[in-house]
Design an enzyme around this catalytic site. Structure first.
Site, PDB file in Angstrom:
ATOM      1  N   HIS A   1       7.841   0.999 -10.967  1.00 34.03           N
ATOM      2  CA  HIS A   1       6.637   0.677 -10.195  1.00 34.03           C
ATOM      3  C   HIS A   1       5.389   1.112 -10.929  1.00 34.03           C
ATOM      4  O   HIS A   1       5.390   2.069 -11.699  1.00 34.03           O
ATOM      5  CB  HIS A   1       6.680   1.310  -8.796  1.00 34.03           C
ATOM      6  CG  HIS A   1       6.922   2.796  -8.801  1.00 34.03           C
ATOM      7  ND1 HIS A   1       8.181   3.335  -8.945  1.00 34.03           N
ATOM      8  CD2 HIS A   1       6.085   3.844  -8.675  1.00 34.03           C
ATOM      9  CE1 HIS A   1       8.095   4.659  -8.906  1.00 34.03           C
ATOM     10  NE2 HIS A   1       6.833   4.996  -8.751  1.00 34.03           N
ATOM     11  N   MET A   2       4.312   0.397 -10.643  1.00 33.09           N
ATOM     12  CA  MET A   2       3.001   0.686 -11.217  1.00 33.09           C
ATOM     13  C   MET A   2       2.081   1.104 -10.073  1.00 33.09           C
ATOM     14  O   MET A   2       1.995   0.405  -9.060  1.00 33.09           O
ATOM     15  CB  MET A   2       2.491  -0.590 -11.892  1.00 33.09           C
ATOM     16  CG  MET A   2       1.148  -0.486 -12.568  1.00 33.09           C
ATOM     17  SD  MET A   2       0.715  -2.087 -13.300  1.00 33.09           S
ATOM     18  CE  MET A   2       1.655  -2.024 -14.824  1.00 33.09           C
TER      19      MET A   2
ATOM     20  N   ASN B   1       4.945   6.102 -13.824  1.00 28.68           N
ATOM     21  CA  ASN B   1       5.658   7.351 -14.081  1.00 28.68           C
ATOM     22  C   ASN B   1       7.086   7.014 -14.499  1.00 28.68           C
ATOM     23  O   ASN B   1       7.718   6.117 -13.921  1.00 28.68           O
ATOM     24  CB  ASN B   1       5.663   8.221 -12.818  1.00 28.68           C
ATOM     25  CG  ASN B   1       4.258   8.631 -12.403  1.00 28.68           C
ATOM     26  OD1 ASN B   1       3.374   8.753 -13.242  1.00 28.68           O
ATOM     27  ND2 ASN B   1       4.045   8.801 -11.102  1.00 28.68           N
TER      28      ASN B   1
ATOM     29  N   ARG C   1       0.848  -1.200   0.000  1.00 26.15           N
ATOM     30  CA  ARG C   1       0.000   0.000   0.000  1.00 26.15           C
ATOM     31  C   ARG C   1       0.884   1.250   0.000  1.00 26.15           C
ATOM     32  O   ARG C   1       1.903   1.289   0.699  1.00 26.15           O
ATOM     33  CB  ARG C   1      -0.912  -0.018   1.236  1.00 26.15           C
ATOM     34  CG  ARG C   1      -2.231   0.686   1.022  1.00 26.15           C
ATOM     35  CD  ARG C   1      -3.201   0.434   2.168  1.00 26.15           C
ATOM     36  NE  ARG C   1      -3.743  -0.914   2.196  1.00 26.15           N
ATOM     37  CZ  ARG C   1      -4.722  -1.366   1.411  1.00 26.15           C
ATOM     38  NH1 ARG C   1      -5.277  -0.561   0.528  1.00 26.15           N
ATOM     39  NH2 ARG C   1      -5.152  -2.605   1.517  1.00 26.15           N
TER      40      ARG C   1
HETATM   41  P1  5GP Z   1       6.479   7.970  -8.084  1.00 26.69           P
HETATM   42  O1  5GP Z   1       6.216   9.426  -7.859  1.00 26.69           O
HETATM   43  O2  5GP Z   1       7.955   7.657  -8.055  1.00 26.69           O
HETATM   44  O3  5GP Z   1       5.790   7.428  -9.302  1.00 26.69           O
HETATM   45  O4  5GP Z   1       5.781   7.219  -6.896  1.00 26.69           O
HETATM   46  C1  5GP Z   1       6.438   6.778  -5.759  1.00 26.69           C
HETATM   47  C2  5GP Z   1       5.366   6.386  -4.754  1.00 26.69           C
HETATM   48  O5  5GP Z   1       5.976   5.674  -3.706  1.00 26.69           O
HETATM   49  C3  5GP Z   1       4.655   7.607  -4.132  1.00 26.69           C
HETATM   50  O6  5GP Z   1       3.247   7.480  -4.359  1.00 26.69           O
HETATM   51  C4  5GP Z   1       5.017   7.512  -2.662  1.00 26.69           C
HETATM   52  O7  5GP Z   1       3.958   7.905  -1.811  1.00 26.69           O
HETATM   53  C5  5GP Z   1       5.377   6.044  -2.483  1.00 26.69           C
HETATM   54  N1  5GP Z   1       6.372   5.810  -1.448  1.00 26.69           N
HETATM   55  C6  5GP Z   1       7.555   6.464  -1.303  1.00 26.69           C
HETATM   56  N2  5GP Z   1       8.233   5.979  -0.246  1.00 26.69           N
HETATM   57  C7  5GP Z   1       7.445   5.003   0.298  1.00 26.69           C
HETATM   58  C8  5GP Z   1       7.609   4.141   1.425  1.00 26.69           C
HETATM   59  O8  5GP Z   1       8.614   4.172   2.150  1.00 26.69           O
HETATM   60  N3  5GP Z   1       6.602   3.265   1.675  1.00 26.69           N
HETATM   61  C9  5GP Z   1       5.495   3.208   0.891  1.00 26.69           C
HETATM   62  N4  5GP Z   1       4.564   2.300   1.239  1.00 26.69           N
HETATM   63  N5  5GP Z   1       5.311   4.001  -0.175  1.00 26.69           N
HETATM   64  C10 5GP Z   1       6.275   4.893  -0.470  1.00 26.69           C
END
Ligand code: 5GP
Ligand code: ZN
Length: 113
Positions: A99-100, A86, A28
């Protein structure tokens, strides 16, 4: 190993694990943008979509399939959901581990950026 998502896979950082198999891991999102906001990642450290090789392409289909199963579990498969990957700085990618996002549980805006 300073990658946040590799540390989550290794259990060195806590997360709410929702699914895992040999290739894929899901948890999550810590900062949810909607009632359901999950993150689906390959266990292998692939920094971004542009680093994905032809051999690794089937991983994306596998991640889409896992997303569908998780959407069913979350009860949002019928109402609908969004999958987003992204890629790179202008694509809004903050964590450099492919990641998705699986987002749903409310009416999403038609705007993507
Ligand atoms: P991005 O902006 O790189 O596409 O998305 C990264 C996502 O990872 C963000 O939605 C952010 O909230 C999530 N995220 C970043 N660090 C952590 C973490 O330590 N734990 C979790 N569960 N999500 C994270
Ligand atoms: Zn990583």
């Amino acid at each position: 190993m300073d990658c946040i998502f590799c540390q989550i896979i290794a259990g060195k950082l806590p997360s709410e694990i929702l699914y895992q198999d040999e290739e894929v891991f899901a948890f999550r999102d810590i900062s949810p943008q909607a009632p359901t906001h999950l993150v689906i990642i390959p266990k292998k450290h692939i920094p971004s979509l542009i680093d994905l090789t032809g051999e690794e392409l089937p991983l994306i289909g596998h991640m889409v399939d896992v997303a569908y199963k998780l959407a069913q579990k979350e009860g949002i498969a019928e109402s609908g959901y969004r999958l987003a990957i992204n890629c790179g700085p202008w694509g809004g990618q903050l964590v450099p581990h492919l990641h998705m996002h699986l987002i749903g549980g409310r009416q999403l805006s038609g705007r993507l950026g």
